[in-house]
Design a protein around this motif. Structure first.
Motif, PDB file in Angstrom:
ATOM      1  N   GLY A 163     -16.876 -12.278 -23.780  1.00 43.56           N
ATOM      2  CA  GLY A 163     -16.046 -11.079 -23.684  1.00 43.56           C
ATOM      3  C   GLY A 163     -16.842  -9.793 -23.650  1.00 43.56           C
ATOM      4  N   ARG A 164     -16.175  -8.695 -23.998  1.00 46.11           N
ATOM      5  CA  ARG A 164     -16.752  -7.360 -23.883  1.00 46.11           C
ATOM      6  C   ARG A 164     -17.967  -7.123 -24.773  1.00 46.11           C
ATOM      7  N   ASP A 165     -18.026  -7.809 -25.906  1.00 49.94           N
ATOM      8  CA  ASP A 165     -19.106  -7.549 -26.857  1.00 49.94           C
ATOM      9  C   ASP A 165     -20.351  -8.398 -26.611  1.00 49.94           C
ATOM     10  N   TYR A 166     -20.316  -9.237 -25.595  1.00 49.44           N
ATOM     11  CA  TYR A 166     -21.465 -10.108 -25.331  1.00 49.44           C
ATOM     12  C   TYR A 166     -22.633  -9.299 -24.774  1.00 49.44           C
ATOM     13  N   GLU A 167     -23.817  -9.479 -25.381  1.00 48.58           N
ATOM     14  CA  GLU A 167     -25.032  -8.835 -24.884  1.00 48.58           C
ATOM     15  C   GLU A 167     -25.736  -9.785 -23.923  1.00 48.58           C
ATOM     16  N   ILE A 168     -25.942  -9.325 -22.713  1.00 51.51           N
ATOM     17  CA  ILE A 168     -26.590 -10.136 -21.686  1.00 51.51           C
ATOM     18  C   ILE A 168     -27.994 -10.527 -22.141  1.00 51.51           C
ATOM     19  N   GLU A 169     -28.366 -11.791 -21.907  1.00 55.02           N
ATOM     20  CA  GLU A 169     -29.687 -12.279 -22.283  1.00 55.02           C
ATOM     21  C   GLU A 169     -30.548 -12.505 -21.046  1.00 55.02           C
ATOM     22  N   ASP A 170     -31.848 -12.454 -21.253  1.00 60.22           N
ATOM     23  CA  ASP A 170     -32.778 -12.644 -20.143  1.00 60.22           C
ATOM     24  C   ASP A 170     -32.576 -14.026 -19.521  1.00 60.22           C
ATOM     25  N   GLY A 171     -32.409 -14.066 -18.200  1.00 60.12           N
ATOM     26  CA  GLY A 171     -32.233 -15.339 -17.512  1.00 60.12           C
ATOM     27  C   GLY A 171     -30.793 -15.794 -17.387  1.00 60.12           C
ATOM     28  N   PHE A 225     -30.941 -10.402 -15.258  1.00 59.65           N
ATOM     29  CA  PHE A 225     -29.866 -11.387 -15.145  1.00 59.65           C
ATOM     30  C   PHE A 225     -29.558 -11.574 -13.663  1.00 59.65           C
ATOM     31  N   TYR A 226     -28.826 -12.641 -13.353  1.00 58.33           N
ATOM     32  CA  TYR A 226     -28.604 -13.009 -11.953  1.00 58.33           C
ATOM     33  C   TYR A 226     -27.114 -13.150 -11.656  1.00 58.33           C
ATOM     34  N   THR A 227     -26.772 -12.876 -10.408  1.00 63.40           N
ATOM     35  CA  THR A 227     -25.427 -13.163  -9.915  1.00 63.40           C
ATOM     36  C   THR A 227     -25.560 -14.028  -8.665  1.00 63.40           C
ATOM     37  N   VAL A 228     -24.592 -14.907  -8.483  1.00 62.01           N
ATOM     38  CA  VAL A 228     -24.612 -15.817  -7.336  1.00 62.01           C
ATOM     39  C   VAL A 228     -23.303 -15.671  -6.573  1.00 62.01           C
ATOM     40  N   LYS A 229     -23.419 -15.467  -5.265  1.00 61.02           N
ATOM     41  CA  LYS A 229     -22.236 -15.399  -4.406  1.00 61.02           C
ATOM     42  C   LYS A 229     -22.534 -16.199  -3.152  1.00 61.02           C
ATOM     43  N   ARG A 257     -32.459  -4.301 -22.634  1.00 59.05           N
ATOM     44  CA  ARG A 257     -32.030  -5.269 -23.647  1.00 59.05           C
ATOM     45  C   ARG A 257     -30.933  -4.630 -24.504  1.00 59.05           C
ATOM     46  N   GLY A 258     -29.953  -5.423 -24.877  1.00 56.39           N
ATOM     47  CA  GLY A 258     -28.851  -4.901 -25.669  1.00 56.39           C
ATOM     48  C   GLY A 258     -27.669  -4.443 -24.834  1.00 56.39           C
ATOM     49  N   THR A 259     -27.791  -4.535 -23.498  1.00 50.89           N
ATOM     50  CA  THR A 259     -26.688  -4.137 -22.622  1.00 50.89           C
ATOM     51  C   THR A 259     -25.549  -5.152 -22.718  1.00 50.89           C
ATOM     52  N   LYS A 260     -24.345  -4.649 -22.914  1.00 49.62           N
ATOM     53  CA  LYS A 260     -23.196  -5.546 -23.022  1.00 49.62           C
ATOM     54  C   LYS A 260     -22.635  -5.876 -21.639  1.00 49.62           C
ATOM     55  N   ALA A 261     -21.856  -6.944 -21.597  1.00 55.84           N
ATOM     56  CA  ALA A 261     -21.381  -7.491 -20.327  1.00 55.84           C
ATOM     57  C   ALA A 261     -20.696  -6.462 -19.420  1.00 55.84           C
ATOM     58  N   PRO A 262     -19.756  -5.629 -19.927  1.00 56.82           N
ATOM     59  CA  PRO A 262     -19.116  -4.665 -19.023  1.00 56.82           C
ATOM     60  C   PRO A 262     -20.108  -3.681 -18.392  1.00 56.82           C
TER      61      PRO A 262
END
Length: 255
Positions: free
Chosen positions: A238-246, A174-178, A189-194
């Motif tokens: 929210g907290r339960d969201y699983e990050i997706e590829d891309g 996943f990516y972050t932009v600053k 895979r399966g890692t949640k947002a927090p």
């Protein structure tokens, strides 16, 4: 898989199956040493009379027997703890010459090697390192024209290896932009947002509020995070969201 008079093979002939056998024997011997050291430690702990050490010693004996017979132990908590090399996921990179890569069915040993890999739950990636070195100085357009002439569809061996490795290890990016800076982060895979936020900084996981998410393809097409937000393409998770590829993610958190 290729023969070249300038490349001397240690056994005097090209036989990938023999090469794999030698490597796997060396890995099994290294694993045997690891298991035997653990058995010596557990044998001393048996004197405490605790049942857990007896169970562990019994499992170690089974693992040792499998390795001695040239068999791979199945993943178990103990096998994973020992980090046995022969029990890890495997990808074989089959290096060939340019003629072979365009006619895989005619490559000696290749069909047998594919069967061997399949039987051992492994992946095979055919590449031509010599071909790829020759293409380094060409533009993408020139490379595509070259492959059109050959009549093949070819993706970089390195790119395919990375993709296969990520899939095998169940990883995603996943990516972050600053501002002008974009960073890529690798997680399971399966890692949640927090938890994903925690990969960047522990404070972000502890103070997590929400994640604003847009796919990379949409962000690339629209040009900026703000443009994606204006088009309604940015989702709030929210907290339960699983990050997706891309995913491109903006984390909101309490400082």
């Amino acid at each position: 898989f290729f023969s070249d008079g300038n490349v001397v093979h240690v056994s005097g002939e090209v036989n990938p199956l023999d090469d794999v056998s030698v490597i796997e024997t060396e890995l099994a011997l290294a694993d045997l040493e690891t298991v035997q050291r653990r058995m010596e430690k557990t044998a001393r702990q048996l004197k405490t009379g605790k049942a857990e050490y007896k169970e562990e010693f019994t499992e170690l004996e089974k693992i040792s027997k499998l390795l001695a017979e040239g068999k791979k132990p199945s993943p178990s908590p103990l096998v994973l703890e020992l980090q046995l090399l022969s029990a890890k996921p495997c990808i074989y990179v089959a290096n060939m010459d340019e003629d072979q890569i365009t006619n895989l069915e005619d490559v000696p040993f290749y069909s047998e090697f594919i069967k061997y890999a399949k039987d051992n739950h492994a992946e095979v990636i055919p590449i031509s390192a010599d071909l790829e070195v020759g293409l380094l100085d060409l533009s993408e357009e020139e490379r595509n024209e070259y492959f059109d002439v050959l009549g093949i569809s070819y993706e970089s061996g390195l790119a395919r290896l990375v993709k296969k490795s990520y899939a095998l290890l169940k990883l995603l990016t996943f990516y972050t932009v600053k501002g002008p800076e974009t960073r890529a982060w690798t997680i399971q895979r399966g890692t949640k947002a927090p938890e994903a936020a925690g990969k960047i900084h522990s404070d972000m996981e502890e103070g997590f509020i929400k994640a604003e998410v847009v796919s990379f393809d949409i962000l690339e097409a629209l040009g900026s995070f703000n443009a994606a937000r204006e088009k309604g393409e940015v989702r709030v998770e929210g907290r339960d969201y699983e990050i997706e590829d891309g995913d491109v993610v903006l984390f909101r958190f309490r400082a």
